[in-house]
Design an enzyme around this catalytic site. Structure first.
Site, PDB file in Angstrom:
ATOM      1  N   LYS A  80      44.915  54.051  36.364  1.00 20.53           N
ATOM      2  CA  LYS A  80      45.664  52.899  35.867  1.00 20.53           C
ATOM      3  C   LYS A  80      45.585  52.787  34.353  1.00 20.53           C
ATOM      4  O   LYS A  80      46.437  52.138  33.728  1.00 20.53           O
ATOM      5  CB  LYS A  80      45.128  51.614  36.504  1.00 20.53           C
ATOM      6  N   ASP A 128      44.397  43.904  41.556  1.00 17.21           N
ATOM      7  CA  ASP A 128      43.220  44.033  42.419  1.00 17.21           C
ATOM      8  C   ASP A 128      42.035  44.557  41.616  1.00 17.21           C
ATOM      9  O   ASP A 128      40.937  44.699  42.149  1.00 17.21           O
ATOM     10  CB  ASP A 128      43.508  44.996  43.574  1.00 17.21           C
TER      11      ASP A 128
END
Length: 397
Positions: A80, A128
């Site tokens: 990410k 998350d």
């Protein structure tokens, strides 16, 4: 192997890919090239390891297993890092250019030439854990305020990692999709800018930029391999990782691109349901999966444009396969390199091993002794307490 990976509970549906040009249209070659040119200039950039699991490949009788270990990426622990920070930088570029009435360069923002303007642009997202951490890290580097929305079951360790990077973390009741909705509504009310890895009607550019950032990872993989893999097992979630990787592999390998197998937790199977329905379909999450980064009930429509043309198979796995896969990587077969991986990193590995122990499923997925399988190890240990608990389970057995 140390532990069994029974295929019991693994579900599979074949998918008839649609024809089209989404792999070139949704994320252009130019977009991938621009992201790569920028990200490879960032301080701390280095290609992450592509680990060859030869002993495991021999054990389950396939030719090769390649595991792209994203744990070391920019010290943030996950792939990410390539998406959220880059998409945030692109939002800053567009907004600063608008305010100044002229085009500003990404490098100028990165090098601090527009700190005053960046300080007045608040970037927000729901997460998350890993996407939010990337955005927080990028905002810290580029001088923009950052607000991150997390749901009730995101671990405190992941929340604290984002606070340590200067983000304001807002925890809400509800699930991931609820946090997405709140981030959107509060950004609209306050003039903030959402940097999301999922798309919705009227919102697509930041998710495109996120996926373009993931192309850096694919370029590193292709540079390291002599030939295309036959298969790539890709984690689900909203579909951003899978779509970005699938598109980049198609652009690089053309007709030789690997067969794309999408893997999700059975507890959060929105892409599996979309495959069944042939269109983006929501999944009502009743229980949170251990694979926290994949706990998503709403698929990204932008990602689905690519997956409907690139995915050949959709698979779900039961929770009991996750911890054994984490342990197998950390304490591998003799000769294989140990890898400390997070829970969301092992979905593809768990599905692959289970499939090779079920003859029918192996045939359905086209997995035989000549298969060369690429796995994306999407995260390292992003929550030390969870990793320790998983490893202690084996020690106590």
């Amino acid at each position: 192997m140390h532990e069994r990976f029974p295929a019991t509970g693994v579900r599979h549906i074949p998918y008839e890919r649609r024809s089209g040009d989404a792999s070139e249209r949704v994320i252009s070659r130019e977009a991938f090239a621009t992201a790569t040119a920028e990200i490879t200039q960032w301080e701390g950039y280095a290609p992450t390891p592509l680990v060859t699991l030869s002993a495991l490949a021999k054990e389950i009788d396939v030719a090769d297993i390649y595991y792209k270990d994203e744990g070391p990426r920019f010290g943030l622990g996950s792939f990410k890092a390539l998406g959220g920070a880059y998409a945030g930088l692109r939002v800053l570029q567009r907004e600063i250019s608008r305010k100044l009435g002229r085009e500003v360069a990404l490098a100028d923002i990165r090098n601090g030439k527009h700190k005053e303007e960046a300080a007045g642009i608040t970037l927000v997202s729901a997460t998350d854990g890993n996407h939010g951490r990337s955005l927080a890290w990028g905002c810290q580097r580029f001088g923009a305020p950052c607000k991150i929305y997390i749901h009730a079951l995101v671990s405190e360790g992941r929340a604290e990692a984002m606070r340590a990077l200067g983000a304001e973390v807002i925890r809400i009741e509800g699930d991931y999709d609820d946090s997405v909705d709140l981030a959107k509504s509060e950004a609209q009310e306050n003039g903030w800018f959402v940097v999301s890895d999922t798309s919705w009607e009227g919102y697509s550019q930041p998710p495109r930029d996120v996926k373009a950032g993931y192309g850096v990872m694919v370029q590193e993989i292709c540079d390291a391999l002599d030939a295309a893999p036959t298969h790539v097992f890709l984690q689900g979630g909203v579909g951003g990782l899978a779509a970005g990787v699938a598109a980049a592999l198609r652009q690089h390998y053309g007709e030789d691109a690997p067969r794309v197998v999408i893997v999700e937790p059975e507890l959060a199977a929105c892409l599996f349901e979309s495959g069944k329905a042939g269109k983006p379909t929501a999944f009502a999450i009743q229980e949170e999966t251990l694979m926290a980064g994949l706990s998503c009930g709403e698929p990204s429509e932008l990602a689905w444009e690519i997956l409907t043309e690139e995915a050949s198979d959709f698979v779900t796995i039961p929770e009991e396969l996750v911890a054994p896969a984490v342990r197998l990587l950390a304490r591998p077969l003799a000769g294989d390199t140990p890898v400390e991986a997070g829970e969301s990193a092992v979905a593809g590995l768990a599905a692959l091993i289970a499939a090779r122990q079920d003859e029918t499923l192996a045939v359905d997925l086209g997995l035989d002794m000549s298969a060369r399988v690429l796995l994306i190890g999407s995260e390292g240990v992003t929550d030390a307490a969870i990793f320790a608990r998983i490893m202690e389970e084996q020690d106590a057995a």
